[in-house]
Design an enzyme around this catalytic site. Sequence first.
Site, PDB file in Angstrom:
ATOM      1  N   ASP A 104      -2.702  -5.401  -4.208  1.00  0.00           N
ATOM      2  CA  ASP A 104      -4.073  -5.495  -3.688  1.00  0.00           C
ATOM      3  C   ASP A 104      -4.208  -6.656  -2.704  1.00  0.00           C
ATOM      4  O   ASP A 104      -3.498  -7.655  -2.810  1.00  0.00           O
ATOM      5  CB  ASP A 104      -5.039  -5.665  -4.874  1.00  0.00           C
ATOM      6  CG  ASP A 104      -6.466  -5.336  -4.485  1.00  0.00           C
ATOM      7  OD1 ASP A 104      -6.673  -4.600  -3.489  1.00  0.00           O
ATOM      8  OD2 ASP A 104      -7.391  -5.821  -5.168  1.00  0.00           O
ATOM      9  N   ARG A 148      -8.307  -7.620   2.946  1.00  0.00           N
ATOM     10  CA  ARG A 148      -8.814  -8.993   3.108  1.00  0.00           C
ATOM     11  C   ARG A 148      -7.825  -9.857   3.888  1.00  0.00           C
ATOM     12  O   ARG A 148      -8.218 -10.708   4.686  1.00  0.00           O
ATOM     13  CB  ARG A 148      -9.112  -9.612   1.736  1.00  0.00           C
ATOM     14  CG  ARG A 148     -10.457  -9.140   1.168  1.00  0.00           C
ATOM     15  CD  ARG A 148     -10.576  -9.418  -0.296  1.00  0.00           C
ATOM     16  NE  ARG A 148      -9.709  -8.525  -1.064  1.00  0.00           N
ATOM     17  CZ  ARG A 148      -9.306  -8.782  -2.309  1.00  0.00           C
ATOM     18  NH1 ARG A 148      -9.659  -9.899  -2.904  1.00  0.00           N
ATOM     19  NH2 ARG A 148      -8.552  -7.911  -2.933  1.00  0.00           N
ATOM     20  N   HIS A 179      -2.393  -3.120   5.770  1.00  0.00           N
ATOM     21  CA  HIS A 179      -1.562  -2.120   5.081  1.00  0.00           C
ATOM     22  C   HIS A 179      -0.152  -2.107   5.663  1.00  0.00           C
ATOM     23  O   HIS A 179       0.827  -1.980   4.941  1.00  0.00           O
ATOM     24  CB  HIS A 179      -2.198  -0.734   5.192  1.00  0.00           C
ATOM     25  CG  HIS A 179      -3.536  -0.640   4.504  1.00  0.00           C
ATOM     26  ND1 HIS A 179      -3.760  -1.158   3.250  1.00  0.00           N
ATOM     27  CD2 HIS A 179      -4.723  -0.093   4.894  1.00  0.00           C
ATOM     28  CE1 HIS A 179      -5.016  -0.938   2.890  1.00  0.00           C
ATOM     29  NE2 HIS A 179      -5.631  -0.294   3.873  1.00  0.00           N
ATOM     30  N   SER A 206      -4.788   4.869  -5.173  1.00  0.00           N
ATOM     31  CA  SER A 206      -5.410   5.375  -6.398  1.00  0.00           C
ATOM     32  C   SER A 206      -6.225   6.628  -6.098  1.00  0.00           C
ATOM     33  O   SER A 206      -6.630   6.870  -4.952  1.00  0.00           O
ATOM     34  CB  SER A 206      -6.325   4.302  -7.008  1.00  0.00           C
ATOM     35  OG  SER A 206      -7.556   4.251  -6.311  1.00  0.00           O
ATOM     36  N   ASP A 264      -9.120   7.027  -6.757  1.00  0.00           N
ATOM     37  CA  ASP A 264     -10.438   6.585  -6.266  1.00  0.00           C
ATOM     38  C   ASP A 264     -10.386   6.113  -4.812  1.00  0.00           C
ATOM     39  O   ASP A 264     -11.423   5.957  -4.168  1.00  0.00           O
ATOM     40  CB  ASP A 264     -10.983   5.471  -7.160  1.00  0.00           C
ATOM     41  CG  ASP A 264     -11.396   6.004  -8.522  1.00  0.00           C
ATOM     42  OD1 ASP A 264     -11.994   7.109  -8.566  1.00  0.00           O
ATOM     43  OD2 ASP A 264     -11.126   5.342  -9.534  1.00  0.00           O
ATOM     44  N   LEU A 294      18.077   0.621  -9.592  1.00  0.00           N
ATOM     45  CA  LEU A 294      16.638   0.370  -9.702  1.00  0.00           C
ATOM     46  C   LEU A 294      15.901   1.690  -9.720  1.00  0.00           C
ATOM     47  O   LEU A 294      16.173   2.581  -8.904  1.00  0.00           O
ATOM     48  CB  LEU A 294      16.142  -0.462  -8.499  1.00  0.00           C
ATOM     49  CG  LEU A 294      14.633  -0.702  -8.443  1.00  0.00           C
ATOM     50  CD1 LEU A 294      14.175  -1.633  -9.581  1.00  0.00           C
ATOM     51  CD2 LEU A 294      14.216  -1.294  -7.096  1.00  0.00           C
ATOM     52  N   ARG A 315      -0.993  -8.279 -10.601  1.00  0.00           N
ATOM     53  CA  ARG A 315      -1.980  -7.825  -9.608  1.00  0.00           C
ATOM     54  C   ARG A 315      -2.186  -8.942  -8.600  1.00  0.00           C
ATOM     55  O   ARG A 315      -2.549 -10.066  -8.974  1.00  0.00           O
ATOM     56  CB  ARG A 315      -3.327  -7.468 -10.248  1.00  0.00           C
ATOM     57  CG  ARG A 315      -4.325  -6.997  -9.178  1.00  0.00           C
ATOM     58  CD  ARG A 315      -5.597  -6.389  -9.737  1.00  0.00           C
ATOM     59  NE  ARG A 315      -6.405  -5.838  -8.646  1.00  0.00           N
ATOM     60  CZ  ARG A 315      -7.135  -4.752  -8.706  1.00  0.00           C
ATOM     61  NH1 ARG A 315      -7.198  -4.074  -9.837  1.00  0.00           N
ATOM     62  NH2 ARG A 315      -7.822  -4.319  -7.663  1.00  0.00           N
ATOM     63  N   GLU A 324       2.411  -7.877 -20.528  1.00  0.00           N
ATOM     64  CA  GLU A 324       1.919  -9.194 -20.148  1.00  0.00           C
ATOM     65  C   GLU A 324       1.207  -9.024 -18.808  1.00  0.00           C
ATOM     66  O   GLU A 324       1.666  -8.267 -17.947  1.00  0.00           O
ATOM     67  CB  GLU A 324       3.084 -10.186 -19.994  1.00  0.00           C
ATOM     68  CG  GLU A 324       3.835 -10.456 -21.277  1.00  0.00           C
ATOM     69  CD  GLU A 324       2.974 -11.165 -22.322  1.00  0.00           C
ATOM     70  OE1 GLU A 324       2.112 -11.983 -21.917  1.00  0.00           O
ATOM     71  OE2 GLU A 324       3.137 -10.884 -23.519  1.00  0.00           O
TER      72      GLU A 324
HETATM   73  C1  IPE Z   1      -6.288  -0.711  -6.668  1.00  0.00           C
HETATM   74  O1  IPE Z   1      -6.880  -1.466  -5.655  1.00  0.00           O
HETATM   75  C2  IPE Z   1      -5.484   0.401  -6.075  1.00  0.00           C
HETATM   76  C3  IPE Z   1      -4.309  -0.016  -5.322  1.00  0.00           C
HETATM   77  C4  IPE Z   1      -3.866  -1.241  -5.150  1.00  0.00           C
HETATM   78  C5  IPE Z   1      -3.559   1.059  -4.732  1.00  0.00           C
HETATM   79  P1  IPE Z   1      -8.390  -1.202  -5.207  1.00  0.00           P
HETATM   80  O2  IPE Z   1      -8.657  -2.194  -4.132  1.00  0.00           O
HETATM   81  O3  IPE Z   1      -8.598   0.216  -4.887  1.00  0.00           O
HETATM   82  O4  IPE Z   1      -9.204  -1.552  -6.540  1.00  0.00           O
HETATM   83  P2  IPE Z   1     -10.727  -1.972  -6.729  1.00  0.00           P
HETATM   84  O5  IPE Z   1     -11.570  -0.976  -5.988  1.00  0.00           O
HETATM   85  O6  IPE Z   1     -10.861  -3.340  -6.160  1.00  0.00           O
HETATM   86  O7  IPE Z   1     -10.932  -1.955  -8.208  1.00  0.00           O
HETATM   87  C1  IPE Z   2      -4.581  -2.550  -1.478  1.00  0.00           C
HETATM   88  O1  IPE Z   2      -5.278  -3.328  -0.582  1.00  0.00           O
HETATM   89  C2  IPE Z   2      -4.080  -1.274  -0.863  1.00  0.00           C
HETATM   90  C3  IPE Z   2      -4.813  -0.085  -1.295  1.00  0.00           C
HETATM   91  C4  IPE Z   2      -5.743  -0.058  -2.200  1.00  0.00           C
HETATM   92  C5  IPE Z   2      -4.457   1.184  -0.680  1.00  0.00           C
HETATM   93  P1  IPE Z   2      -6.803  -3.078  -0.293  1.00  0.00           P
HETATM   94  O2  IPE Z   2      -6.933  -2.115   0.817  1.00  0.00           O
HETATM   95  O3  IPE Z   2      -7.559  -2.717  -1.531  1.00  0.00           O
HETATM   96  O4  IPE Z   2      -7.240  -4.523   0.207  1.00  0.00           O
HETATM   97  P2  IPE Z   2      -8.566  -5.297  -0.177  1.00  0.00           P
HETATM   98  O5  IPE Z   2      -8.668  -5.338  -1.674  1.00  0.00           O
HETATM   99  O6  IPE Z   2      -9.696  -4.563   0.451  1.00  0.00           O
HETATM  100  O7  IPE Z   2      -8.353  -6.657   0.421  1.00  0.00           O
HETATM  101 MG    MG Z   3      -8.510  -3.766  -2.970  1.00  0.00          MG
END
Ligand code: IPE
Ligand code: IPE
Ligand code: MG
Length: 247
Positions: free
Chosen positions: A18, A22, A35, A63, A65, A129, A181, A200
């Site tokens: 994640d 940002r 990305h 995800s 979502d 792996l 995370r 953990e």
């Molecule tokens: C979780 O991150 C999914 C991935 C890293 C692929 P999100 O950015 O989608 O999660 P939320 O929305 O902050 O919970």
């Molecule tokens: C994780 O980074 C990648 C995916 C969820 C696909 P984000 O795109 O969620 O980045 P933030 O959380 O908005 O910074």
């Molecule tokens: Mg995110």
Amino acid sequence: MQSTLDRKDHLHIAIIMDGNGRWAARRGLPRTFGHRAGVETVRRIVEAAPGLGISKLTLFAFSSDNWRRPAAEVAALMGLLQTYLQAELQRLIDGDTRLTVIGRRDRLPEGLAQAIARAEQATTRGARLRLRIALDYSARTAIAHAAICMALPISIDRFARLVTQATDDDDSPQEVDLLIRTGGEKRLSDFLLWECAYAELLFTDRMWPDFSADDLRAAVSEFRRRERRFGGLGDGSPQPQIANMTA
Ligand code: IPE
Ligand code: IPE
Ligand code: MG
């Protein structure tokens, strides 16, 4: 059944990657640049993992979502994933890595679905792996999928195996040892809810594009300092297997 000690040499690490958006925003760049930088991190981490005692690495890439994001971002992500699979295939083979994808396939673009099938096929012999990429993945969907089978007269043991199989296709232990995370949030966002029962947890403020092999090494060191008890007294008793639920 493996002892806790043995398992430490064959770590299953899961990562919620994640913070890409940002990371980019802080640099005044569009989210997709984050990305793209995140893919570079995947490359580094996959390369470093075997040397750190990690034999299974599950990466949350998209995800179920995440379909809620703007179409342009979703398309960019799908394109990047396809490019990653095609560009990295030889490196994965050379690195003795077996790649599998968990999650739904039926909603993925055709080109990506084909690239996945090709990469999975070409890396079946990888033994150093096990790399699993979670794509259009939802832990609740995986569990619900297995629960549908509960309509059949099956035992809890069989149910546990079905949940496990719903998310993978080998019979090595699915339990996550360490969940990392990045990006500062402290939540699971529907990732491996079943498999993380005794994982953990390690949350870091580091954004995914900045996560380095040294960060992974530090995470593994932190993991090794923790005492896992699995409901026992921490005396080295074996980890309970999910199938022991009926005992
Ligand atoms: C979780 O991150 C999914 C991935 C890293 C692929 P999100 O950015 O989608 O999660 P939320 O929305 O902050 O919970
Ligand atoms: C994780 O980074 C990648 C995916 C969820 C696909 P984000 O795109 O969620 O980045 P933030 O959380 O908005 O910074
Ligand atoms: Mg995110």
